[in-house]
Enzyme design. Structure first.
Site, mmCIF file in Angstrom:
data_model
loop_
_atom_site.group_PDB
_atom_site.id
_atom_site.type_symbol
_atom_site.label_atom_id
_atom_site.label_comp_id
_atom_site.label_asym_id
_atom_site.label_seq_id
_atom_site.Cartn_x
_atom_site.Cartn_y
_atom_site.Cartn_z
ATOM 1 N N ASP A 1 -54.670 -51.443 -4.605
ATOM 2 C CA ASP A 1 -56.149 -51.351 -4.501
ATOM 3 C C ASP A 1 -56.563 -52.651 -4.096
ATOM 4 O O ASP A 1 -56.327 -53.603 -4.588
ATOM 5 C CB ASP A 1 -56.783 -50.730 -5.583
ATOM 6 N N GLU B 1 -54.497 -50.927 0.389
ATOM 7 C CA GLU B 1 -55.680 -50.599 0.927
ATOM 8 C C GLU B 1 -56.542 -51.805 1.412
ATOM 9 O O GLU B 1 -56.978 -52.677 0.301
ATOM 10 C CB GLU B 1 -56.729 -49.812 -0.368
#
Length: 643
Positions: free
Chosen positions: A307, A358
């Site tokens: 993330d 991401e």
């Protein structure tokens, strides 16, 4: 139980301090020895004193820990601890302040809002997923379908009393549901321990602990095993860039910057109200890479999505003041080299593991070989595609012809990285509306366009990801503390939408042209990306053989197109394999278009064309049924020789 040898302990300690211990959880934390005693270890280099406190000693100072030489690691061996009891470390910090702190290496915690670690031994599991694991090692993930169902574990479904499903419940219901819907993988939002459900799991405290809110480690192991036995892979989101700011967890563990940067501007994450890891510190590298390896190996995970990579790559990504690097730029070299190291370690041990980033910028090569300067990830979320496409589908069709590049621009850069096309949780919260609610028009037109959007995503080069609830067109936004709106499925339009998504997913898995060579420009040929007046986009997806291709036609206008011409590469007969406006999917058509026979009329670069009817706001997928892929014979010519 473990039997420790001092030489091995010293080696583990040295490797942890140098950033090269990728199994640090075997050394630090809580472990039961072969003698029946427990050993507890914690890294707090600048602490004045550390005590082990818990249920077993009434949380008093009776169990002082000893510092191991100058390593900054404190330890104690005791027979008083019993499995299931709660514990923490009481730390007298560098400035004399005393505070209870969590065990950073704990594998289980009490249920939130409490955060004491549990004396817990995960029993060794005899896995029954050997067929899946072996097949995964032998296959090339880049030339296989990858269609991910993104899930928030505690809000997929709730019991009648409002309590969320545990992983035991999800094993019974989620696994068969995902199999029936035709997805290839499940991706969970973070499952690691976190104190606040509102954070969705992105503010972590326990990097080695499955959140007790979701169940036990054994239940999650059984869930993954059940997925593998049903040919479903499992990925988990992981957050190595920043951590929870709660004072009794990781921040300033010994009273000085321990897990975080020395520079307070770099340590503080203003945007998310959290603390950034010092990714250049060797001990932090050991901690984080050990966490990733633990999840991959303990739970047989098939992949990890990292993330907020941009936050790790750029010093000026956050709000507030920032300090340039030694070259005067914004590159966070510590984060860059940590990510390369992470991928190198994971890929060396488990080359088949899927590593996803991401990452929202285009300045850094994210996927590809580290030797070429890339970060070494397998896939990158294509945030640009997602933003452009959703903006387009939200638009009144009267304006779409002037913004057609929002649909077509991604064809220009689609091979710059290995992309996943994400329609994720981030797009259905905070007033952004659900995917169905974003669509223009009345309810019927919204469902028509959602089917069109999903067809575009499935047929566009790149792997796929869809957030739970979107598959049937849930109207309400996602709520982290509520189950999905399963009551929607009493509405026929929602039920038909769910059936459409399952049909589309199965078509994707069956059609090699949609994934077999999508790492090559040979995977696609544009038929017509310039028909902005009619608002129609058409292209071909290709497999390895000449006859293995699909013709995709997307009508983005609320106008039915009669006798619509589409260029095709070979003469012959073509048949419609998917029409998004069929009655079974929620449309009004009761019959598919009849098979099309080509006409020898040029269409752009093609010598042949077919004609069909395009439904308003509909999409067609057309397959060659019987075509001639041989080039026509050249007429013989005689050259006159001049004397």
């Amino acid at each position: 139980m473990v039997e420790e040898v001092e030489g091995q302990v010293l080696e583990a300690e040295a490797r942890f301090l140098s950033g090269e211990n990728f199994y640090a959880q075997h050394f630090l934390g809580c472990h039961k020895l072969s003698s029946g005693e427990y050993v507890f270890r914690v890294w707090a280099p600048n602490a004045q004193q550390v005590w082990l406190v818990g249920d077993f000693n009434a949380w008093d100072d009776s169990l002082p820990m000893q510092r191991r030489n100058d390593s900054g690691i404190w330890e104690i061996v005791t027979a008083v601890a019993v499995t299931g009891q709660l514990y923490k470390f009481k730390v007298r910090q560098a400035n004399g302040r005393e505070i209870f702190k969590i065990d950073p290496f704990a594998v289980f915690f009490e249920k939130r809002p409490h955060d004491a670690a549990v004396v817990y031994d995960i029993p060794e599991k005899k896995w029954k997923d050997g067929l899946w694991m072996g097949r995964k090692k032998r296959s090339n993930q880049f030339k296989r379908p990858l269609n991910i169902y993104e899930v928030h574990a505690s809000s997929w479904k709730h019991h009648d009393d409002g309590t969320p499903y545990s992983f035991a419940d999800l094993t019974r219901e989620l696994v068969p549901y995902v199999k029936e819907m035709g997805y290839t993988h499940i991706e969970f939002m973070p499952l690691m321990e976190h104190p606040l459900g509102m954070s969705w799991g992105y503010q972590l405290i326990g990097y080695f602990a499955l959140s007790s809110y979701y169940g036990t480690p054994e239940e999650f192991q059984n869930f993954v095993e059940a997925c593998h036995q049903n040919n479903i892979g499992v990925l988990v989101d992981w957050v190595p860039g920043h951590f929870c700011i709660n004072d009794d967890t990781l921040p300033y563990y010994d009273g000085t910057p321990t897990f975080e940067y020395e520079d307070p501007d770099r340590a503080k994450n203003i945007r998310w109200g959290s603390i950034n890891f010092d990714l250049g510190k060797p001990q932090v590298q050991s901690f984080l890479i050990s966490s990733a390896m633990f999840w991959i190996e303990m739970y047989h995970l098939d992949g990890i999505r990292v993330d907020a990579v941009s936050n790790m790559l750029y010093r000026d990504y956050d709000e507030g003041p920032w300090t340039p690097n030694h070259e005067g730029g914004n590159r966070n070299f510590e984060g860059f080299y940590f990510l390369q190291k992470l991928n190198a370690v994971v890929k060396l041990a488990h080359p088949e593991t899927i590593m996803v980033a991401e990452e929202s910028s285009s300045e850094t090569k994210v996927t590809g070989m580290i030797e070429t300067g890339a970060l070494g990830f397998d896939y990158k979320w294509n945030m640009g595609w997602m933003n452009d496409v959703l903006r387009f589908y939200e638009m009144d069709p009267i304006y779409r012809k002037d913004h057609f590049n929002l649909l077509t621009f991604s064809f220009m850069y689609m091979l710059n990285e290995n992309y996943i096309l994400p329609l994720s949780h981030d797009e259905v919260v905070h007033g952004k509306k659900s995917l169905m609610h974003k669509m223009w028009g009345d309810r019927y037109k919204q469902f028509s366009q959602l089917r069109n959007l999903f067809t575009y995503m499935i047929t566009h080069p790149g792997k796929k990801l869809l957030f739970m609830g979107s598959e049937w067109g849930q109207f309400l936004e996602w709520k982290y503390d509520h189950g999905l709106e399963w009551v929607d499925l009493k509405d026929q339009l929602n039920k038909d939408m769910q059936h459409f998504t399952a049909t589309l997913n199965q078509l994707y898995k069956n059609e090699k042209a949609l994934w077999e060579q999508e790492d090559s420009w040979d995977t696609i040929e544009i038929i017509d990306a310039d028909n902005t007046d009619d608002c129609v986009l058409s292209f071909i997806r290709k497999g390895k053989t000449k006859k293995d291709f699909l013709v995709i036609v997307l009508n983005l206008a609320p106008v039915e197109r009669q006798n619509f011409a589409v260029g095709v590469p070979y003469p012959g007969t073509y048949t419609e394999v998917l029409n998004t406006e069929m009655k079974e999917f929620g449309g009004t058509w009761t019959k598919n278009n009849p098979d099309c026979v080509t006409e020898n009329i040029p269409f752009k670069q093609f010598d042949h064309q077919i004609q069909t009817i395009l439904p308003a706001l509909g999409a067609l997928i057309i397959r060659p049924q019987e075509v001639n892929t041989r080039k026509p014979a050249q007429k013989a010519t005689t050259k006159k020789i001049k004397k």
